[in-house]
Scaffold this motif. Sequence first.
Motif, PDB file in Angstrom:
ATOM      1  N   GLY A 289       0.864  -1.316  -0.007  1.00  0.00           N
ATOM      2  CA  GLY A 289      -0.065   0.153  -0.057  1.00  0.00           C
ATOM      3  C   GLY A 289       0.912   1.308   0.118  1.00  0.00           C
ATOM      4  N   ASP A 290       2.123   1.164   0.217  1.00  0.00           N
ATOM      5  CA  ASP A 290       3.057   2.296   0.249  1.00  0.00           C
ATOM      6  C   ASP A 290       3.058   2.864  -1.311  1.00  0.00           C
ATOM      7  OD1 ASP A 290       3.406   2.001   2.683  1.00  0.00           O
ATOM      8  OD2 ASP A 290       5.531   1.425   2.691  1.00  0.00           O
ATOM      9  N   LYS A 291       3.164   4.217  -1.405  1.00  0.00           N
ATOM     10  CA  LYS A 291       3.130   4.818  -2.640  1.00  0.00           C
ATOM     11  C   LYS A 291       4.744   5.251  -2.605  1.00  0.00           C
ATOM     12  CE  LYS A 291      -1.739   6.641  -2.619  1.00  0.00           C
ATOM     13  NZ  LYS A 291      -2.461   7.754  -2.406  1.00  0.00           N
ATOM     14  N   ILE A 292       5.421   5.048  -3.737  1.00  0.00           N
ATOM     15  CA  ILE A 292       6.645   5.325  -3.946  1.00  0.00           C
ATOM     16  C   ILE A 292       6.855   6.603  -4.639  1.00  0.00           C
ATOM     17  CG2 ILE A 292       8.951   4.815  -4.831  1.00  0.00           C
ATOM     18  CD1 ILE A 292       8.191   1.805  -4.637  1.00  0.00           C
ATOM     19  N   LEU A 293       7.268   7.572  -4.003  1.00  0.00           N
ATOM     20  CA  LEU A 293       7.269   9.013  -4.526  1.00  0.00           C
ATOM     21  C   LEU A 293       8.613   9.186  -5.273  1.00  0.00           C
ATOM     22  CD1 LEU A 293       5.800  10.986  -1.552  1.00  0.00           C
ATOM     23  CD2 LEU A 293       4.596   9.895  -3.256  1.00  0.00           C
ATOM     24  N   LYS A 294       9.835   8.977  -4.751  1.00  0.00           N
ATOM     25  CA  LYS A 294      11.220   9.277  -5.333  1.00  0.00           C
ATOM     26  C   LYS A 294      11.815   7.853  -4.942  1.00  0.00           C
ATOM     27  CE  LYS A 294      10.938  13.911  -3.567  1.00  0.00           C
ATOM     28  NZ  LYS A 294      11.452  14.954  -2.723  1.00  0.00           N
ATOM     29  N   VAL A 295      12.883   7.885  -5.975  1.00  0.00           N
ATOM     30  CA  VAL A 295      13.732   6.885  -5.881  1.00  0.00           C
ATOM     31  C   VAL A 295      15.381   7.460  -5.880  1.00  0.00           C
ATOM     32  CG1 VAL A 295      14.688   4.640  -7.088  1.00  0.00           C
ATOM     33  CG2 VAL A 295      12.319   5.153  -7.392  1.00  0.00           C
ATOM     34  N   GLY A 296      16.261   7.296  -5.048  1.00  0.00           N
ATOM     35  CA  GLY A 296      17.500   7.538  -5.102  1.00  0.00           C
ATOM     36  C   GLY A 296      18.620   6.622  -5.156  1.00  0.00           C
ATOM     37  N   GLN A 297      19.664   6.635  -5.850  1.00  0.00           N
ATOM     38  CA  GLN A 297      20.614   5.797  -5.729  1.00  0.00           C
ATOM     39  C   GLN A 297      21.702   6.281  -4.839  1.00  0.00           C
ATOM     40  OE1 GLN A 297      19.645   3.224  -7.546  1.00  0.00           O
ATOM     41  NE2 GLN A 297      18.029   4.292  -8.567  1.00  0.00           N
ATOM     42  N   GLY A 298      21.698   5.462  -3.609  1.00  0.00           N
ATOM     43  CA  GLY A 298      22.600   5.858  -2.650  1.00  0.00           C
ATOM     44  C   GLY A 298      22.425   7.382  -2.077  1.00  0.00           C
ATOM     45  N   ASP A 299      23.720   8.201  -2.098  1.00  0.00           N
ATOM     46  CA  ASP A 299      23.526   9.710  -1.590  1.00  0.00           C
ATOM     47  C   ASP A 299      23.034  10.329  -2.891  1.00  0.00           C
ATOM     48  OD1 ASP A 299      23.934   8.800   0.855  1.00  0.00           O
ATOM     49  OD2 ASP A 299      26.276   8.960   0.622  1.00  0.00           O
ATOM     50  N   GLU A 300      22.869   9.903  -4.013  1.00  0.00           N
ATOM     51  CA  GLU A 300      22.433  10.734  -5.324  1.00  0.00           C
ATOM     52  C   GLU A 300      21.076  11.557  -4.996  1.00  0.00           C
ATOM     53  OE1 GLU A 300      22.721   8.884  -8.826  1.00  0.00           O
ATOM     54  OE2 GLU A 300      24.810   8.244  -8.401  1.00  0.00           O
ATOM     55  N   GLU A 301      20.866  12.730  -5.818  1.00  0.00           N
ATOM     56  CA  GLU A 301      19.490  13.449  -5.617  1.00  0.00           C
ATOM     57  C   GLU A 301      18.722  12.492  -6.026  1.00  0.00           C
ATOM     58  OE1 GLU A 301      17.018  16.784  -5.238  1.00  0.00           O
ATOM     59  OE2 GLU A 301      18.869  16.415  -4.603  1.00  0.00           O
ATOM     60  N   PRO A 302      17.613  12.224  -5.258  1.00  0.00           N
ATOM     61  CA  PRO A 302      16.400  11.371  -5.669  1.00  0.00           C
ATOM     62  C   PRO A 302      15.674  11.662  -6.808  1.00  0.00           C
ATOM     63  CG  PRO A 302      15.652  12.466  -3.715  1.00  0.00           C
ATOM     64  CD  PRO A 302      17.214  12.688  -4.123  1.00  0.00           C
ATOM     65  N   LEU A 303      15.263  10.898  -7.648  1.00  0.00           N
ATOM     66  CA  LEU A 303      14.292  10.975  -8.989  1.00  0.00           C
ATOM     67  C   LEU A 303      12.982  10.842  -8.596  1.00  0.00           C
ATOM     68  CD1 LEU A 303      14.015  11.214 -12.020  1.00  0.00           C
ATOM     69  CD2 LEU A 303      14.045   8.509 -12.266  1.00  0.00           C
ATOM     70  N   ASP A 304      12.105  11.892  -8.850  1.00  0.00           N
ATOM     71  CA  ASP A 304      10.634  11.937  -8.846  1.00  0.00           C
ATOM     72  C   ASP A 304       9.964  10.926  -9.621  1.00  0.00           C
ATOM     73  OD1 ASP A 304       7.853  12.554  -8.547  1.00  0.00           O
ATOM     74  OD2 ASP A 304       8.223  14.646  -8.023  1.00  0.00           O
ATOM     75  N   ILE A 305       9.306   9.911  -9.134  1.00  0.00           N
ATOM     76  CA  ILE A 305       8.645   9.109 -10.130  1.00  0.00           C
ATOM     77  C   ILE A 305       7.180   9.162  -9.969  1.00  0.00           C
ATOM     78  CG2 ILE A 305      10.623   7.470 -10.101  1.00  0.00           C
ATOM     79  CD1 ILE A 305       8.741   5.634  -8.446  1.00  0.00           C
ATOM     80  N   VAL A 306       6.509  10.187  -9.450  1.00  0.00           N
ATOM     81  CA  VAL A 306       5.088  10.447  -9.520  1.00  0.00           C
ATOM     82  C   VAL A 306       4.701  10.728 -11.121  1.00  0.00           C
ATOM     83  CG1 VAL A 306       3.159  11.723  -8.841  1.00  0.00           C
ATOM     84  CG2 VAL A 306       5.148  11.506  -7.086  1.00  0.00           C
ATOM     85  N   ASN A 307       3.518   9.760 -11.027  1.00  0.00           N
ATOM     86  CA  ASN A 307       3.235   9.474 -12.618  1.00  0.00           C
ATOM     87  C   ASN A 307       3.800   8.667 -13.774  1.00  0.00           C
ATOM     88  OD1 ASN A 307       0.704  11.235 -12.292  1.00  0.00           O
ATOM     89  ND2 ASN A 307       1.912  13.184 -12.470  1.00  0.00           N
ATOM     90  N   MET A 308       4.995   8.290 -13.126  1.00  0.00           N
ATOM     91  CA  MET A 308       6.047   7.456 -14.043  1.00  0.00           C
ATOM     92  C   MET A 308       5.139   5.956 -13.996  1.00  0.00           C
ATOM     93  SD  MET A 308       9.775   6.425 -13.594  1.00  0.00           S
ATOM     94  CE  MET A 308      10.378   8.149 -13.653  1.00  0.00           C
ATOM     95  N   ARG A 309       5.066   5.431 -15.233  1.00  0.00           N
ATOM     96  CA  ARG A 309       4.601   4.110 -15.447  1.00  0.00           C
ATOM     97  C   ARG A 309       5.678   3.117 -14.871  1.00  0.00           C
ATOM     98  NH1 ARG A 309       3.674   2.724 -21.464  1.00  0.00           N
ATOM     99  NH2 ARG A 309       4.326   0.655 -20.821  1.00  0.00           N
ATOM    100  N   THR A 310       4.834   1.929 -14.031  1.00  0.00           N
ATOM    101  CA  THR A 310       5.786   1.192 -13.106  1.00  0.00           C
ATOM    102  C   THR A 310       6.685   0.492 -13.961  1.00  0.00           C
ATOM    103  OG1 THR A 310       3.715   0.840 -11.907  1.00  0.00           O
ATOM    104  CG2 THR A 310       5.351  -0.852 -11.686  1.00  0.00           C
ATOM    105  N   ASP A 311       6.470   0.174 -15.181  1.00  0.00           N
ATOM    106  CA  ASP A 311       7.384  -0.707 -16.143  1.00  0.00           C
ATOM    107  C   ASP A 311       8.557  -0.018 -16.196  1.00  0.00           C
ATOM    108  OD1 ASP A 311       6.139   1.191 -17.817  1.00  0.00           O
ATOM    109  OD2 ASP A 311       5.886  -0.430 -19.276  1.00  0.00           O
ATOM    110  N   TYR A 312       8.554   1.502 -16.128  1.00  0.00           N
ATOM    111  CA  TYR A 312       9.803   2.462 -16.406  1.00  0.00           C
ATOM    112  C   TYR A 312      10.323   2.509 -14.910  1.00  0.00           C
ATOM    113  CZ  TYR A 312      12.827   5.956 -18.620  1.00  0.00           C
ATOM    114  OH  TYR A 312      13.720   6.466 -19.040  1.00  0.00           O
ATOM    115  N   ALA A 313       9.444   2.699 -14.207  1.00  0.00           N
ATOM    116  CA  ALA A 313       9.990   2.931 -12.604  1.00  0.00           C
ATOM    117  C   ALA A 313      10.775   1.880 -12.324  1.00  0.00           C
ATOM    118  CB  ALA A 313       9.078   3.416 -11.837  1.00  0.00           C
TER     119      ALA A 313
END
Length: 694
Positions: A289-313
């Motif tokens: 049920g958690d909604k993933i808003l951003k994805v960050g690789q380690g300490d890098e600036e996180p990527l906003d994935i709101v509205n991103m298709r799951t297969d791409y995210a």
Amino acid sequence: MKNRLYVFTPLFLIFFLFSSYEPTREVADKNEVLVRLIMQSLDQGHFQNKSVDDQFSNSVFNDYVEQIDFNKKFLTQEDMNVLGAFRDQIDDQVNKGSLEFFYRSEEIVTKRISEIAEFYKEILSKPFDFTKKENIEFDVEKIEFPANSKELKETWRKYLKYRTLVRLADAIKIQETRKEKGEKIEVKSFKALEEKARKDVLESHDEWFNRMFKLEQDDWLSIYLNTITATYDPHTNYLPPRDKENFDIAMAGQLEGIGARLMDKDGYVTVSEIVPGSACWKQGDLSVGDKILKVGQGDEEPLDIVNMRTDYAVKFIRGKKGTEVRLTVQKLDGSNMVIPIIRDVVVIKETYAKSAIIDGTGYIKLPKFYANFQDLEGRRCAVDVQKEIERLKEENVNGLVLDLRDNGGGSLQDVVEMAGLFIEKGPIVQVKGKRGEPRVFEDRDPDVLYDGPLVIMVNSYSASASEILAAAMQDYDRAVILGSSPATFGKGTVQRPFNLDGFISEDYADIKPLGAIKLTLQKFYRINGGATQLKGVKPDIILPDTRSYLDIGEKEQDHPIPWDEIEPLKFRKWEKSIPDIDNLREKSIVRTTDNETFELIDESARIYKERQKDTRFSLNLKEYQDKAAGIEKVASKYRNILKEVPGIKISRTVFDQNLIDGDSLALKDANRWYASIRKDVYVHEAVNIVNDMK
């Protein structure tokens, strides 16, 4: 308990598979062939007979519009008026293999995307006024399509302002928190923070539009075809060649990553399942049920994935073993959390059955109904559970708790054999296809391995095979079913994928690959005749849970196959009757009502339910910050409510002790598991119920 059982593909479907559809060269357009093949597959193979008529057409129309514009930010009412002319024509078109509606919709939506791409940068080029009193609504049922291009631009202004506001509020909070901790930081002005927030939103949308412009017609077609298949039921899907490859990899268990299954839901990449033994399962903070808003690789600036298709995210969430991904998620209570996860392969042994002794009661945790169909000598859950019971019996346990919470199912053969451990011979489940009589799967071994008090634990994510076992034990009056939801998930259907390339001859190799279709072929029925589909299994005793008031399960999916019933089977109930269920329930209610942890769990569940109704957000910075602070304050009260139950005694069997001795890693894993049990009030209540049954 030794007989091997399988769910067979119906003979009519096998015949259909070898009756290849042969398109003539005049109609051998790949997309037209694909539509015809899919419609033929659905008509001949799907469990449910469905009329392809105006009702079907309206359903596909509404669902497809929702798929391509779920939050009404792309299409205008003018567009809907144009597309509306096709509302009652889709059935006629697909029967002829025509894609006229699809081509027209693709043309309109891609045109709107290009139009929006022209003005979103303009909107983000100037500072927003966050002192202004205005709101944005996110419940699509409460909003209308923008009337025209002018209103479309205003819709995007509000949306981009909200995305900027969220980033700005986060930046202000982080800066203030670091200042309070006495960290030496460069304090940025409001103007600088606002400018940075707009820049971040711009960059994320630049990336988003770049992806949208790279979408090919096949990508849009896949959405349309899956809308058609989904009108039959939510588990019937078209898998284009790329997705089929990903499906094959996932089935082989070769992916490295966090170990969560994800789905698109209202514009968010949402967690639909936590895989036992996976990286996020071991980390513990990520929840269904958690909604993933951003994805960050380690300490890098996180990527906003709101509205991103799951297969791409998932391309950003997946990664090599040992690397860190940081997920910013929105929890059910509305609060945000950053969850660091070290990617890993699924640790298969964590999915195996394991046992412990809790205050003299045997406890077996079964995360899934596993079996190795490629290796008949490989690990199987029925055999493993049998061994765990034998070891617990040697310890003279006074009862048994079998934990099937979050168990999404698996091997039907093992369900039947496992049920046979607790009863004399008899039927366990009925499986019915589209045609013919139901097939009865039964235990033919009269031996009973364990005949003592039995409690089976389930929750709203116990599905499929878990529901079959719980239902059978309930029908036989063999076990008390203890749940933390009004019913289990309610998935009572069987699917199988078919490669569409096998439907046409090699003379048409130029239009291959076509992908695959996953069809719902059969349905499970209890031995009392009722389907497990949709209704699931209603527990005998229900405990409070954080998701008690949320809408979860098969019934919340679009177009689920309905519940029905067939003729019940003749079977003999368990001779050693369970003590009065009503009395057991009353004793449990008294204990849980006086339990502070259960009280807090119920409180939080009510708050989660109320939070779902809150779909309107202020675009005023102060009002937004006040609301966010309130959400966080409430969330913090319930974040760590599970505390170690005092006085509980947990021990291991002699067999497990011998395995652990001298193995520091095994000891560490065991101690981690025991620590979680000590905080699991549901397990302790299950043990209490066993004691009441003696």
